[in-house]
Design a protein around this motif. Structure first.
Motif, PDB file in Angstrom:
ATOM      1  N   LEU A   1      -8.720   2.375 -37.468  1.00  0.00           N
ATOM      2  CA  LEU A   1      -8.004   2.508 -36.267  1.00  0.00           C
ATOM      3  C   LEU A   1      -9.146   2.175 -35.064  1.00  0.00           C
ATOM      4  O   LEU A   1      -9.985   2.998 -34.561  1.00  0.00           O
ATOM      5  CB  LEU A   1      -7.768   4.013 -36.123  1.00  0.00           C
ATOM      6  N   PRO A   2      -8.940   1.114 -34.876  1.00  0.00           N
ATOM      7  CA  PRO A   2     -10.056   0.468 -33.688  1.00  0.00           C
ATOM      8  C   PRO A   2      -9.740   1.330 -32.405  1.00  0.00           C
ATOM      9  O   PRO A   2      -8.581   1.616 -31.936  1.00  0.00           O
ATOM     10  CB  PRO A   2      -9.497  -1.148 -33.599  1.00  0.00           C
ATOM     11  N   HIS A   3     -10.840   1.324 -31.800  1.00  0.00           N
ATOM     12  CA  HIS A   3     -10.929   2.056 -30.346  1.00  0.00           C
ATOM     13  C   HIS A   3     -10.563   3.487 -30.471  1.00  0.00           C
ATOM     14  O   HIS A   3     -10.382   4.219 -29.448  1.00  0.00           O
ATOM     15  CB  HIS A   3      -9.923   1.209 -29.383  1.00  0.00           C
TER      16      HIS A   3
ATOM     17  N   THR B   1       2.026   9.954 -25.535  1.00  0.00           N
ATOM     18  CA  THR B   1       2.677   9.340 -26.986  1.00  0.00           C
ATOM     19  C   THR B   1       2.054   8.180 -27.227  1.00  0.00           C
ATOM     20  O   THR B   1       1.890   7.316 -26.250  1.00  0.00           O
ATOM     21  CB  THR B   1       4.100   9.221 -26.619  1.00  0.00           C
ATOM     22  N   GLY B   2       1.573   8.122 -28.492  1.00  0.00           N
ATOM     23  CA  GLY B   2       1.301   6.671 -28.884  1.00  0.00           C
ATOM     24  C   GLY B   2      -0.163   6.340 -28.458  1.00  0.00           C
ATOM     25  O   GLY B   2      -0.582   5.402 -28.610  1.00  0.00           O
ATOM     26  N   THR B   3      -0.884   7.368 -28.400  1.00  0.00           N
ATOM     27  CA  THR B   3      -2.394   7.134 -28.055  1.00  0.00           C
ATOM     28  C   THR B   3      -3.259   7.509 -29.377  1.00  0.00           C
ATOM     29  O   THR B   3      -4.404   7.594 -29.350  1.00  0.00           O
ATOM     30  CB  THR B   3      -2.816   7.992 -26.985  1.00  0.00           C
ATOM     31  N   GLY B   4      -2.474   7.715 -30.600  1.00  0.00           N
ATOM     32  CA  GLY B   4      -3.135   7.581 -31.808  1.00  0.00           C
ATOM     33  C   GLY B   4      -3.504   8.984 -32.391  1.00  0.00           C
ATOM     34  O   GLY B   4      -4.452   9.377 -33.217  1.00  0.00           O
ATOM     35  N   LYS B   5      -2.951  10.167 -31.682  1.00  0.00           N
ATOM     36  CA  LYS B   5      -3.268  11.317 -32.148  1.00  0.00           C
ATOM     37  C   LYS B   5      -3.013  11.991 -33.588  1.00  0.00           C
ATOM     38  O   LYS B   5      -3.859  12.305 -34.372  1.00  0.00           O
ATOM     39  CB  LYS B   5      -2.693  12.546 -31.195  1.00  0.00           C
ATOM     40  N   THR B   6      -1.835  11.531 -34.055  1.00  0.00           N
ATOM     41  CA  THR B   6      -1.340  11.911 -35.440  1.00  0.00           C
ATOM     42  C   THR B   6      -1.817  10.924 -36.195  1.00  0.00           C
ATOM     43  O   THR B   6      -2.343  11.574 -37.237  1.00  0.00           O
ATOM     44  CB  THR B   6       0.306  11.759 -35.361  1.00  0.00           C
ATOM     45  N   ALA B   7      -2.224   9.471 -35.578  1.00  0.00           N
ATOM     46  CA  ALA B   7      -2.757   8.918 -36.770  1.00  0.00           C
ATOM     47  C   ALA B   7      -4.277   9.279 -37.115  1.00  0.00           C
ATOM     48  O   ALA B   7      -4.809   9.284 -38.229  1.00  0.00           O
ATOM     49  CB  ALA B   7      -2.767   7.281 -36.250  1.00  0.00           C
ATOM     50  N   VAL B   8      -4.930   9.763 -35.926  1.00  0.00           N
ATOM     51  CA  VAL B   8      -6.129  10.070 -36.277  1.00  0.00           C
ATOM     52  C   VAL B   8      -6.447  11.344 -37.021  1.00  0.00           C
ATOM     53  O   VAL B   8      -7.451  11.566 -37.957  1.00  0.00           O
ATOM     54  CB  VAL B   8      -7.155  10.269 -34.669  1.00  0.00           C
TER      55      VAL B   8
ATOM     56  N   PRO C   1      -5.079   6.705 -22.808  1.00  0.00           N
ATOM     57  CA  PRO C   1      -3.928   5.788 -22.901  1.00  0.00           C
ATOM     58  C   PRO C   1      -4.826   4.494 -23.379  1.00  0.00           C
ATOM     59  O   PRO C   1      -5.969   4.266 -22.895  1.00  0.00           O
ATOM     60  CB  PRO C   1      -3.392   5.662 -21.728  1.00  0.00           C
ATOM     61  N   TYR C   2      -4.308   3.754 -24.161  1.00  0.00           N
ATOM     62  CA  TYR C   2      -5.025   2.529 -24.575  1.00  0.00           C
ATOM     63  C   TYR C   2      -4.728   1.463 -23.494  1.00  0.00           C
ATOM     64  O   TYR C   2      -3.586   1.427 -23.019  1.00  0.00           O
ATOM     65  CB  TYR C   2      -4.539   1.836 -25.673  1.00  0.00           C
ATOM     66  N   ASN C   3      -5.700   0.502 -23.164  1.00  0.00           N
ATOM     67  CA  ASN C   3      -5.679  -0.450 -22.152  1.00  0.00           C
ATOM     68  C   ASN C   3      -4.888  -1.527 -22.979  1.00  0.00           C
ATOM     69  O   ASN C   3      -4.827  -1.778 -24.097  1.00  0.00           O
ATOM     70  CB  ASN C   3      -6.778  -0.869 -21.385  1.00  0.00           C
TER      71      ASN C   3
ATOM     72  N   MET D   1      -4.417  -6.835 -35.542  1.00  0.00           N
ATOM     73  CA  MET D   1      -4.927  -6.202 -36.666  1.00  0.00           C
ATOM     74  C   MET D   1      -3.783  -6.234 -37.726  1.00  0.00           C
ATOM     75  O   MET D   1      -3.616  -6.639 -38.810  1.00  0.00           O
ATOM     76  CB  MET D   1      -5.787  -4.833 -36.445  1.00  0.00           C
ATOM     77  N   ARG D   2      -2.821  -5.518 -36.991  1.00  0.00           N
ATOM     78  CA  ARG D   2      -1.591  -5.215 -37.796  1.00  0.00           C
ATOM     79  C   ARG D   2      -0.705  -6.607 -38.181  1.00  0.00           C
ATOM     80  O   ARG D   2      -0.178  -6.636 -39.005  1.00  0.00           O
ATOM     81  CB  ARG D   2      -0.653  -4.431 -36.652  1.00  0.00           C
ATOM     82  N   THR D   3      -0.907  -7.668 -37.221  1.00  0.00           N
ATOM     83  CA  THR D   3      -0.269  -8.832 -37.278  1.00  0.00           C
ATOM     84  C   THR D   3      -0.646  -9.574 -38.676  1.00  0.00           C
ATOM     85  O   THR D   3      -0.052 -10.011 -39.439  1.00  0.00           O
ATOM     86  CB  THR D   3      -0.464  -9.890 -36.087  1.00  0.00           C
TER      87      THR D   3
ATOM     88  N   ALA E   1       0.551   2.620 -28.268  1.00  0.00           N
ATOM     89  CA  ALA E   1       0.556   1.877 -29.489  1.00  0.00           C
ATOM     90  C   ALA E   1       1.711   1.821 -30.234  1.00  0.00           C
ATOM     91  O   ALA E   1       2.096   0.594 -30.840  1.00  0.00           O
ATOM     92  CB  ALA E   1      -0.465   2.261 -30.276  1.00  0.00           C
ATOM     93  N   ARG E   2       2.168   2.934 -30.281  1.00  0.00           N
ATOM     94  CA  ARG E   2       3.819   2.940 -30.964  1.00  0.00           C
ATOM     95  C   ARG E   2       4.886   1.928 -30.373  1.00  0.00           C
ATOM     96  O   ARG E   2       5.332   1.151 -31.229  1.00  0.00           O
ATOM     97  CB  ARG E   2       4.395   4.252 -30.954  1.00  0.00           C
ATOM     98  N   ARG E   3       4.806   2.131 -29.101  1.00  0.00           N
ATOM     99  CA  ARG E   3       5.653   0.962 -28.425  1.00  0.00           C
ATOM    100  C   ARG E   3       5.153  -0.616 -28.775  1.00  0.00           C
ATOM    101  O   ARG E   3       6.025  -1.283 -29.031  1.00  0.00           O
ATOM    102  CB  ARG E   3       5.579   1.216 -26.857  1.00  0.00           C
TER     103      ARG E   3
HETATM  104  P1  ADP Z   1       0.445   9.896 -31.047  1.00  0.00           P
HETATM  105  O1  ADP Z   1       0.436  10.913 -32.281  1.00  0.00           O
HETATM  106  O2  ADP Z   1      -0.451   9.881 -30.180  1.00  0.00           O
HETATM  107  O3  ADP Z   1       2.021   9.996 -30.446  1.00  0.00           O
HETATM  108  P2  ADP Z   1       0.216   7.806 -33.118  1.00  0.00           P
HETATM  109  O4  ADP Z   1      -0.999   8.367 -34.061  1.00  0.00           O
HETATM  110  O5  ADP Z   1       1.714   8.419 -33.916  1.00  0.00           O
HETATM  111  O6  ADP Z   1       0.467   8.331 -31.763  1.00  0.00           O
HETATM  112  O7  ADP Z   1       0.223   6.363 -32.978  1.00  0.00           O
HETATM  113  C1  ADP Z   1       1.189   5.525 -32.730  1.00  0.00           C
HETATM  114  C2  ADP Z   1       1.334   4.196 -33.483  1.00  0.00           C
HETATM  115  O8  ADP Z   1       0.570   3.426 -33.270  1.00  0.00           O
HETATM  116  C3  ADP Z   1       1.177   4.719 -35.113  1.00  0.00           C
HETATM  117  O9  ADP Z   1       1.922   3.679 -35.913  1.00  0.00           O
HETATM  118  C4  ADP Z   1      -0.158   4.383 -35.239  1.00  0.00           C
HETATM  119  O10 ADP Z   1      -0.471   4.026 -36.714  1.00  0.00           O
HETATM  120  C5  ADP Z   1      -0.576   3.220 -34.347  1.00  0.00           C
HETATM  121  N1  ADP Z   1      -1.879   3.468 -33.794  1.00  0.00           N
HETATM  122  C6  ADP Z   1      -2.167   4.434 -32.873  1.00  0.00           C
HETATM  123  N2  ADP Z   1      -3.491   4.254 -32.678  1.00  0.00           N
HETATM  124  C7  ADP Z   1      -4.040   3.032 -33.471  1.00  0.00           C
HETATM  125  C8  ADP Z   1      -5.416   2.411 -33.573  1.00  0.00           C
HETATM  126  N3  ADP Z   1      -6.227   2.993 -32.996  1.00  0.00           N
HETATM  127  N4  ADP Z   1      -5.450   1.508 -34.494  1.00  0.00           N
HETATM  128  C9  ADP Z   1      -4.548   1.151 -35.125  1.00  0.00           C
HETATM  129  N5  ADP Z   1      -3.189   1.742 -34.927  1.00  0.00           N
HETATM  130  C10 ADP Z   1      -2.881   2.786 -34.164  1.00  0.00           C
END
Ligand code: ADP
Ligand code: MG
Length: 408
Positions: free
Chosen positions: A37-39, A69-76, A215-217, A227-229, A257-259
């Protein structure tokens, strides 16, 4: 019939013969948890640091994680908990985890039932028992587990907005009644105002530690996409321009990031469908349009019935002339209930539902003074009406209402 069949055959043939630009589309879906999970190094180390005490037999502090939303909380959270589970099993330590997404379980009962299910505590039906009884069962079960239990309450604001904070309060106090086990809570929310409406006692026990997700810039989103690509697409099919555009668009969308990942997946699907062997900025633009639509449709489909009925009333009113007020919504809503044979909810519940719909961005409600008649809320639809009609008319009953003129 025959020509239709051969047309279908042609679609299948085309699809089978055509080469896809994907090598693994799955890594662009919402369930995929990346290895890196970069950044988010800081947030990861902070959470790891807090939870590390578990490995030495301590009880980690409760953690409150918030950000848009989409700032990586669930993923982290998932990433760090997985590492913790791996390490715990290596050293032969017992830790149990219960993950609940409260967006889909908005009542105290259902959240408790899900925690029971996750921990393997049987004998809790999906409805029927008093909530206190379920709580006691859960507490007794945890006590017998004789270990640390980490409960992750994701999108916690949905529970509290919908059902109050009783269960959350009880959960933050549960350790007082446990001797052999301990419970740590990780609360997560996308709602930045959540802290303001949470009772201060509950907030303070929940946020012994807190982690803010910014938020990610656009550059960070670019790295995430890049990375995902590499995992998702064949070498060299995605243009740099496309990646930069997707990153920029998602950065505008509060750094989501989800978007960004959705844009990339949908753009790839569009390119495949058109038989294009490169993914360009043009595909990203087309994806942007479709993703907007998809999100709105999904949100509306998942709304509970009463919410849908209120939205149906607003949709009906939106076609008429004049401003939409709480009063006019109530009137049309009640008429719909009568026609469909449902029991209408109270004005208070209706106001809660309007607040929910506003939170979701489906409507806005602005307070307007009516002079000596007091104040009312003026309601505006914020999503295209045709999308609402499309989704709502999937339900036959709603379709009937929409095709009638019930306003007069
Ligand atoms: P949140 O819970 O904050 O709404 P998520 O953790 O669900 O956000 O992240 C949204 C999407 O972006 C997921 O598919 C997640 O895998 C991806 N994502 C978020 N942060 C990163 C990151 N730093 N590196 C790679 N993927 C990320
Ligand atoms: Mg999340």
């Amino acid at each position: 019939m025959w020509s239709f069949l051969s047309a279908v055959d042609k679609i299948f043939d085309d699809l089978l013969l055509r080469e896809s630009i994907f090598i693994n589309r799955e890594v662009l879906t919402h369930d995929y948890v990346p290895d890196e999970l970069p950044h988010r190094e800081e947030e990861i180390s902070k959470l790891a640091y807090i939870l590390a005490s578990a490995l030495k037999g301590g009880k980690p502090s409760n953690v409150f994680m918030y950000g848009k939303t989409g700032t990586g909380k669930t993923a982290v959270a998932r990433y760090v908990l997985k590492k913790l589970a791996d390490r715990a099993s290596v050293i032969g330590m017992n830790v149990s985890f219960a993950y609940v997404n409260c967006r889909y379980r908005k009542t105290n009962y259902r959240v408790l039932a899900k925690i029971c299910e996750e921990l393997g505590c049987s004998g809790v039906p999906s409805t029927g028992l008093p909530t206190d009884v379920v709580f006691d069962k859960l507490r007794n079960f945890i006590e017998r587990l004789n270990r640390l239990v980490i409960v992750i309450l994701d999108e916690l604001d949905w529970l509290v907005r919908n059902s109050g904070d009783d269960t959350l309060y009880q959960l933050t106090r549960i350790n007082n009644d446990l001797e052999n086990s301990k419970v740590s809570i990780i609360g997560i929310t996308n709602d930045l105002k959540f802290r303001e409406y949470l009772d201060s006692r509950v907030l303070s026990s929940l946020s012994e530690e807190s982690i803010v997700f910014k938020p990610y810039n656009s550059e960070q989103l670019y790295d995430i996409l890049k990375m995902r690509t590499q995992l998702a697409f064949k070498d060299g099919v995605v243009s740099e321009e496309a990646l930069k555009l997707a990153a920029a668009l998602a950065a505008q969308e509060h750094g989501d990031a989800r978007r960004a990942i959705d844009l990339l997946r949908v753009a790839g699907e569009i390119a495949d469908r058109r038989g294009d062997n490169k993914l360009t900025a043009e595909h990203i633009m087309l994806a942007q349009k479709q993703v907007d639509r998809d999100i709105i449709e999904m949100v509306i489909r998942k709304l509970p019935q009463q919410e849908q009925l209120v939205l149906l009333a607003i949709t009906v009113l939106n076609n008429g002339d004049g401003q939409i007020t709480t009063g006019s919504v109530k009137k049309v809503y009640e008429k719909i209930c009568e026609l469909l044979g449902y029991k209408p909810i109270t004005l208070r519940r209706l106001n809660d539902i309007l607040a929910d719909l506003e939170m979701l961005g489906i409507i806005t409600a602005t307070i307007k003074s009516m002079g000596r008649y007091g104040r009312t809320r003026i309601i505006r639809l914020e999503v295209p009406r045709d999308i609402l009609i499309g989704v709502l008319s999937e339900d036959e009953k709603y379709n009937e209402i929409l095709s009638k003129n019930i306003l007069n």
